[in-house]
Design a protein around this motif. Structure first.
Motif, PDB file in Angstrom:
ATOM      1  N   GLN A  92       0.833  -1.201   0.000  1.00 27.84           N
ATOM      2  CA  GLN A  92       0.000   0.000   0.000  1.00 27.84           C
ATOM      3  C   GLN A  92       0.873   1.259   0.000  1.00 27.84           C
ATOM      4  N   HIS A  93       1.923   1.234   0.812  1.00 24.13           N
ATOM      5  CA  HIS A  93       2.849   2.368   0.882  1.00 24.13           C
ATOM      6  C   HIS A  93       3.499   2.620  -0.479  1.00 24.13           C
ATOM      7  N   THR A  94       3.864   1.526  -1.173  1.00 30.43           N
ATOM      8  CA  THR A  94       4.493   1.662  -2.487  1.00 30.43           C
ATOM      9  C   THR A  94       3.548   2.334  -3.469  1.00 30.43           C
ATOM     10  N   SER A  95       2.291   1.930  -3.482  1.00 36.91           N
ATOM     11  CA  SER A  95       1.313   2.525  -4.393  1.00 36.91           C
ATOM     12  C   SER A  95       1.166   4.031  -4.139  1.00 36.91           C
ATOM     13  N   ARG A  96       1.133   4.419  -2.870  1.00 35.37           N
ATOM     14  CA  ARG A  96       1.041   5.851  -2.555  1.00 35.37           C
ATOM     15  C   ARG A  96       2.281   6.594  -3.050  1.00 35.37           C
ATOM     16  N   SER A  97       3.442   5.953  -2.900  1.00 33.63           N
ATOM     17  CA  SER A  97       4.684   6.572  -3.380  1.00 33.63           C
ATOM     18  C   SER A  97       4.669   6.741  -4.894  1.00 33.63           C
ATOM     19  N   MET A  98       4.053   5.773  -5.594  1.00 33.67           N
ATOM     20  CA  MET A  98       3.980   5.868  -7.053  1.00 33.67           C
ATOM     21  C   MET A  98       3.126   7.065  -7.479  1.00 33.67           C
ATOM     22  N   LEU A  99       2.018   7.270  -6.794  1.00 33.17           N
ATOM     23  CA  LEU A  99       1.160   8.420  -7.117  1.00 33.17           C
ATOM     24  C   LEU A  99       1.897   9.729  -6.884  1.00 33.17           C
ATOM     25  N   LYS A 100       2.694   9.771  -5.836  1.00 30.02           N
ATOM     26  CA  LYS A 100       3.488  10.976  -5.560  1.00 30.02           C
ATOM     27  C   LYS A 100       4.514  11.203  -6.662  1.00 30.02           C
ATOM     28  N   ALA A 101       5.144  10.110  -7.125  1.00 30.48           N
ATOM     29  CA  ALA A 101       6.144  10.224  -8.195  1.00 30.48           C
ATOM     30  C   ALA A 101       5.502  10.710  -9.488  1.00 30.48           C
ATOM     31  N   ILE A 102       4.312  10.207  -9.790  1.00 25.90           N
ATOM     32  CA  ILE A 102       3.605  10.599 -11.012  1.00 25.90           C
ATOM     33  C   ILE A 102       3.219  12.076 -10.961  1.00 25.90           C
ATOM     34  N   SER A 103       2.787  12.537  -9.791  1.00 33.83           N
ATOM     35  CA  SER A 103       2.294  13.912  -9.656  1.00 33.83           C
ATOM     36  C   SER A 103       3.385  14.962  -9.882  1.00 33.83           C
ATOM     37  N   LYS A 104       4.657  14.544  -9.815  1.00 38.03           N
ATOM     38  CA  LYS A 104       5.756  15.491 -10.034  1.00 38.03           C
ATOM     39  C   LYS A 104       5.757  16.053 -11.453  1.00 38.03           C
ATOM     40  N   TYR A 105       5.108  15.327 -12.370  1.00 40.96           N
ATOM     41  CA  TYR A 105       5.234  15.673 -13.785  1.00 40.96           C
ATOM     42  C   TYR A 105       3.940  16.209 -14.385  1.00 40.96           C
ATOM     43  N   ASN A 106       3.154  16.882 -13.566  1.00 34.24           N
ATOM     44  CA  ASN A 106       1.944  17.539 -14.081  1.00 34.24           C
ATOM     45  C   ASN A 106       2.329  18.512 -15.194  1.00 34.24           C
ATOM     46  N   GLY A 107       1.574  18.467 -16.277  1.00 32.46           N
ATOM     47  CA  GLY A 107       1.858  19.341 -17.405  1.00 32.46           C
ATOM     48  C   GLY A 107       2.647  18.670 -18.500  1.00 32.46           C
ATOM     49  N   LYS A 108       3.249  17.509 -18.193  1.00 26.94           N
ATOM     50  CA  LYS A 108       3.979  16.713 -19.182  1.00 26.94           C
ATOM     51  C   LYS A 108       3.107  15.546 -19.644  1.00 26.94           C
ATOM     52  N   ARG A 109       3.445  14.986 -20.809  1.00 29.21           N
ATOM     53  CA  ARG A 109       2.811  13.726 -21.190  1.00 29.21           C
ATOM     54  C   ARG A 109       3.457  12.627 -20.362  1.00 29.21           C
ATOM     55  N   VAL A 110       2.647  11.925 -19.573  1.00 31.08           N
ATOM     56  CA  VAL A 110       3.135  10.857 -18.699  1.00 31.08           C
ATOM     57  C   VAL A 110       2.468   9.547 -19.086  1.00 31.08           C
ATOM     58  N   ILE A 111       3.272   8.500 -19.259  1.00 33.19           N
ATOM     59  CA  ILE A 111       2.752   7.142 -19.448  1.00 33.19           C
ATOM     60  C   ILE A 111       3.136   6.335 -18.218  1.00 33.19           C
ATOM     61  N   VAL A 112       2.135   5.772 -17.558  1.00 35.77           N
ATOM     62  CA  VAL A 112       2.374   4.944 -16.377  1.00 35.77           C
ATOM     63  C   VAL A 112       2.437   3.491 -16.819  1.00 35.77           C
ATOM     64  N   ALA A 113       3.533   2.825 -16.508  1.00 35.66           N
ATOM     65  CA  ALA A 113       3.730   1.427 -16.878  1.00 35.66           C
ATOM     66  C   ALA A 113       3.931   0.599 -15.619  1.00 35.66           C
ATOM     67  N   GLY A 114       4.110  -0.705 -15.786  1.00 36.72           N
ATOM     68  CA  GLY A 114       4.444  -1.572 -14.664  1.00 36.72           C
ATOM     69  C   GLY A 114       3.249  -2.115 -13.908  1.00 36.72           C
ATOM     70  N   CYS A 115       3.527  -2.619 -12.703  1.00 38.43           N
ATOM     71  CA  CYS A 115       2.527  -3.384 -11.944  1.00 38.43           C
ATOM     72  C   CYS A 115       1.352  -2.551 -11.454  1.00 38.43           C
ATOM     73  N   MET A 116       1.581  -1.305 -11.066  1.00 36.58           N
ATOM     74  CA  MET A 116       0.473  -0.479 -10.601  1.00 36.58           C
ATOM     75  C   MET A 116      -0.499  -0.198 -11.741  1.00 36.58           C
ATOM     76  N   ALA A 117       0.046   0.080 -12.925  1.00 30.84           N
ATOM     77  CA  ALA A 117      -0.812   0.345 -14.078  1.00 30.84           C
ATOM     78  C   ALA A 117      -1.648  -0.873 -14.429  1.00 30.84           C
ATOM     79  N   SER A 118      -1.070  -2.060 -14.275  1.00 26.59           N
ATOM     80  CA  SER A 118      -1.765  -3.300 -14.612  1.00 26.59           C
ATOM     81  C   SER A 118      -2.790  -3.707 -13.561  1.00 26.59           C
ATOM     82  N   ALA A 119      -2.407  -3.602 -12.278  1.00 27.43           N
ATOM     83  CA  ALA A 119      -3.239  -4.139 -11.195  1.00 27.43           C
ATOM     84  C   ALA A 119      -4.141  -3.109 -10.534  1.00 27.43           C
ATOM     85  N   GLN A 120      -3.806  -1.811 -10.651  1.00 32.33           N
ATOM     86  CA  GLN A 120      -4.601  -0.782  -9.990  1.00 32.33           C
ATOM     87  C   GLN A 120      -4.949   0.369 -10.934  1.00 32.33           C
ATOM     88  N   PRO A 121      -5.519   0.083 -12.093  1.00 29.18           N
ATOM     89  CA  PRO A 121      -5.826   1.160 -13.048  1.00 29.18           C
ATOM     90  C   PRO A 121      -6.825   2.168 -12.509  1.00 29.18           C
TER      91      PRO A 121
END
Length: 404
Positions: A50-79
């Motif tokens: 659960q902690h890892t998933s929250r960290s991933m959302l924080k990492a993604i949010s750093k790039y607001n305004g850019k085109r971001v593609i989310v890959a890997g296990c979170m994208a597959s299991a928690q769309p």
């Protein structure tokens, strides 16, 4: 196209990121080190806790305004957590390449090097049915690479200067069960290839290698293979193992460790424990501590249980977070007692070691034949074999001095 790739999690994700990088380069694009220069940001995610998933959302949010593609296990299991974002529906380079509108060649395992260490993924998915695991949801059923494809990756890695081969997957022990070959048969082929290299095997579940222990003993005794086995037990309580969906008992696990120790002198064990699994009692936890005392693994990964969506364990009554923290600290302290005692016992020994990576300022990290860490207080090139005397010990590693 300029792409920036940010990778989290396990070695499988590192290999996937290498495949994404290869596809971009072959399409005429480039991969940059500065996200500010990139046209697209690719974030290869992990979702193991659960902690890892929250960290991933924080990492993604750093790039607001850019085109971001989310890959890997979170994208597959928690769309459902990625609403409004562009994401790959499955892990791996294929799905990211499609979103980028470029081609990907799946017929070659991407060359993935960290210094002189090559990471070679031999399969995807697993055959387990663990009640707590989201990775099996993300990665799916076992899909083994053909032996010739793996041997080609080994050949290319050694040609690129690799002196250490890290053989990895979600469960290395299941390799080939879907294509009519077993792990030890593949390893014998790799061992027979030319080159001066050492093989480190990734995680093998107890139930995936239980029927090939004699064959694995033969493999571990080969000088090209580290005498190092990562076999996760997860709990020392049979009741908890049953709730986890782990098809073995604590006694069967201990028997496997004893058989490997008897057949492979000096073998080092690594294991994983989950503390605070739903309904875990003080007695269950004491059995886990007993397992650590008896099996004496030198490398231990301790995880506080967190419910993962879509898993059976998420529906079970959870343990208080305060209790999970207490048990994690207690098990860590016991682990450090075991490891520090072993490290101290090695002081005065002479060992042949392979330099594998840079250490802190003015030092390098090396590994002995059992993959124990030896820190050497001088700068030596990666991939070099040296003889050392163990002159000191810390909690989880030894300190060596090169013998001139």
């Amino acid at each position: 196209m300029k792409a920036y790739i940010e990778t989290y999690g396990c070695t499988a994700n590192m290999v996937d990121s290498s495949g994404i990088c290869d596809a971009i380069l072959r399409s005429g694009g480039s991969v940059v080190d500065d996200p500010g220069e990139a046209d697209v940001i690719i974030i290869n995610t992990c979702a193991v806790t659960q902690h890892t998933s929250r960290s991933m959302l924080k990492a993604i949010s750093k790039y607001n305004g850019k085109r971001v593609i989310v890959a890997g296990c979170m994208a597959s299991a928690q769309p459902e957590m990625l609403t409004g974002l562009e994401f790959a529906k499955k892990p791996g380079a294929d799905h990211v390449a499609k979103l980028l509108g470029i081609a990907h060649d799946p017929n070659e395992i991407p060359l993935t090097m960290t210094g002189k260490t090559a990471i070679i993924s031999i399969s995807e998915g697993c055959m387990g049915n663990c009640s707590y695991c989201i990775v099996r949801i993300a990665r799916g059923k076992l899909r083994s690479e053909r032996p010739e494809k793996i041997l080609d990756a080994v050949k290319r890695s050694v040609a690129a200067g690799a002196t250490e081969l890290y053989i990895t997957s979600q469960d290395v022990g299941t390799y080939g069960m879907d294509i009519g070959i077993r792990l030890h048969e593949l390893l014998r082929e790799i061992i027979g290839m030319p080159g001066d290299f050492k093989i480190r095997l990734g995680m093998m579940n107890p139930f995936s290698i239980a029927d090939i222990i004699p064959e694995m003993i033969d493999v571990f005794n080969h000088p090209k293979v580290y005498k190092f086995a990562h076999i996760p037990v997860q709990s020392g309580s049979d009741r908890i193992l049953g709730l986890m969906g782990r098809p073995y008992t604590a006694a069967e696990y201990r028997g496997m460790v004893e058989e490997l120790r008897g057949g492979v002198p000096g073998i080092t064990f690594s294991t994983d424990y989950i503390v605070g699994f739903p309904t875990e009692t003080d007695d269950d936890f004491e059995r886990t501590k007993d397992n650590l005392r008896v099996c004496r693994p030198l490398k231990v990964n301790i995880t506080r249980y967190s419910p993962r969506p879509g898993t059976p364990a998420a529906m079970m009554p959870d343990v208080l977070e305060r209790i999970k923290k207490e048990r994690s600290r207690a098990l860590t302290a016991l682990h450090h007692e075991v490891t520090s005692s072993f490290m101290r016992s090695c002081v005065g020994e002479h060992k042949g070691v392979l330099v594998t990576e840079p250490g802190k300022a003015g030092t390098v990290v090396a590994r002995d034949s059992s993959y124990n860490m030896v820190v050497i207080g001088e700068l030596l090139p990666q991939g070099k074999y040296v003889d050392v005397e163990i002159i000191d010990a810390r909690t989880t590693y030894m300190v060596g001095k090169v013998i001139r």
